[in-house]
Design an enzyme around this catalytic site. Structure first.
Site, short mmCIF file in Angstrom:
data_model
loop_
_atom_site.label_atom_id
_atom_site.label_comp_id
_atom_site.label_asym_id
_atom_site.label_seq_id
_atom_site.Cartn_x
_atom_site.Cartn_y
_atom_site.Cartn_z
N PRO A 10 0.79 -1.22 0.00
CA PRO A 10 0.00 0.00 0.00
C PRO A 10 0.83 1.28 0.00
CG PRO A 10 -0.14 -1.14 2.11
CD PRO A 10 0.51 -2.08 1.15
N ASN A 11 0.33 2.24 -0.75
CA ASN A 11 0.88 3.60 -0.87
C ASN A 11 2.15 3.68 -1.70
OD1 ASN A 11 -1.09 5.06 0.75
ND2 ASN A 11 -0.28 3.90 2.47
N ARG A 18 6.14 12.40 -2.41
CA ARG A 18 6.45 13.05 -1.12
C ARG A 18 7.49 12.23 -0.37
NH1 ARG A 18 3.87 10.61 3.20
NH2 ARG A 18 2.07 9.33 2.68
N TYR A 23 12.19 8.02 0.94
CA TYR A 23 11.89 7.00 -0.07
C TYR A 23 12.54 7.26 -1.44
CZ TYR A 23 8.42 5.58 3.37
OH TYR A 23 7.82 5.17 4.53
N ASN A 73 7.79 -5.97 -1.26
CA ASN A 73 7.80 -4.91 -0.26
C ASN A 73 6.34 -4.74 0.19
OD1 ASN A 73 7.85 -2.65 1.31
ND2 ASN A 73 8.98 -1.37 -0.14
N ALA A 76 3.34 -1.00 4.67
CA ALA A 76 2.86 -1.02 6.06
C ALA A 76 2.37 -2.40 6.49
CB ALA A 76 1.75 0.01 6.23
N GLU A 97 12.54 -10.02 0.66
CA GLU A 97 11.83 -8.87 1.25
C GLU A 97 12.68 -7.62 1.01
OE1 GLU A 97 11.29 -9.34 5.47
OE2 GLU A 97 10.45 -7.32 5.73
N HIS A 99 12.86 -3.29 1.56
CA HIS A 99 12.34 -2.01 2.05
C HIS A 99 13.25 -0.91 1.56
CE1 HIS A 99 9.35 -3.95 4.44
NE2 HIS A 99 10.28 -4.81 4.81
N ARG A 106 14.03 3.72 12.09
CA ARG A 106 12.80 4.51 12.14
C ARG A 106 12.00 4.20 13.41
NH1 ARG A 106 9.94 4.38 6.49
NH2 ARG A 106 8.94 6.20 7.46
O1 CA2 Z 1 10.80 1.44 3.52
C1 CA2 Z 1 9.90 0.82 2.95
O2 CA2 Z 1 10.03 0.35 1.83
C2 CA2 Z 1 8.55 0.64 3.65
O3 CA2 Z 1 8.07 -0.67 3.34
C3 CA2 Z 1 7.64 1.71 3.09
C4 CA2 Z 1 6.27 1.78 3.77
C5 CA2 Z 1 6.40 1.80 5.28
O4 CA2 Z 1 5.12 1.71 5.87
C6 CA2 Z 1 7.28 0.69 5.80
O5 CA2 Z 1 7.41 0.83 7.20
C7 CA2 Z 1 8.67 0.74 5.16
C8 CA2 Z 1 5.49 3.04 3.35
C9 CA2 Z 1 5.31 3.21 1.89
C10 CA2 Z 1 4.65 4.54 1.58
O6 CA2 Z 1 5.48 5.20 0.67
C11 CA2 Z 1 5.14 6.42 0.19
C12 CA2 Z 1 6.14 7.15 -0.40
C13 CA2 Z 1 5.89 8.38 -0.94
C14 CA2 Z 1 4.62 8.90 -0.89
C15 CA2 Z 1 3.62 8.18 -0.29
C16 CA2 Z 1 3.88 6.93 0.24
#
Ligand code: CA2
Length: 144
Positions: A10-11, A18, A23, A73, A76, A97, A99, A106
């Site tokens: 998700p996301n 952002r 990221y 990946n 969340a 896996e 990330h 974090r």
């Molecule tokens: O670091 C990673 O790849 C995560 O899997 C990313 C997830 C986070 O919940 C994990 O703890 C770690 C979040 C992805 C959301 O990414 C966005 C990036 C830019 C804009 C909106 C969402």
């Protein structure tokens, strides 16, 4: 030809819009096209799938029997999903896996992954490079 499935949780469809300091600036399309290109060099067909829905991710894992490797990946859902963990446990090919961020640097709630003891290996904190390293790892594990 070997086939590798890449699942984004998700996301991650919002990557590049952002929080680039966490990221990176790459979009999901950038990551997916880099994986397809690197896959060609390895003789691997790469297919990517993104969903914001836990059940859709479980369905995709369950339908992955004809692949030779999985890069995932779960975003969340990494930290919450017993359902994704159980689906991965039923897979008998390499699972990596990935990330983008170093989840251990974090918030404490990101330090635990429900899937880490169910996967073959794991790459964290290397941004989009992590996906390419994961593909290289799968290539090494599955051979030609
Ligand atoms: O670091 C990673 O790849 C995560 O899997 C990313 C997830 C986070 O919940 C994990 O703890 C770690 C979040 C992805 C959301 O990414 C966005 C990036 C830019 C804009 C909106 C969402």
């Amino acid at each position: 030809m070997k086939k590798v499935l890449v699942i984004h949780g998700p996301n991650l469809n919002r990557l590049g819009t952002r929080e680039p300091e966490i990221y990176g600036h790459q979009t999901l399309a950038d990551i997916d096209s880099a994986l397809v290109e690197r896959g060609k060099a390895f003789g691997i067909e790469v297919e990517s799938f993104q969903s914001n829905h836990e059940g859709a991710i479980v369905d995709k894992i369950q339908s992955a029997a004809n692949y030779h490797g999985l890069i995932i990946n779960p975003a969340a859902y990494t930290h919450t999903s017993i359902a994704i963990r159980d689906a991965i446990l039923a897979i008998d090919f390499p699972v990596i896996e990935v990330h983008l961020s170093n989840i251990y640097k974090r918030e404490p709630f990101r330090h635990h992954s429900m899937i880490s003891d169910a996967v073959t290996g794991k790459i964290v904190g290397l941004g989009h490079h992590g996906y390419l390293l994961a593909l290289e790892a799968v290539h090494g594990l599955i051979g030609r």
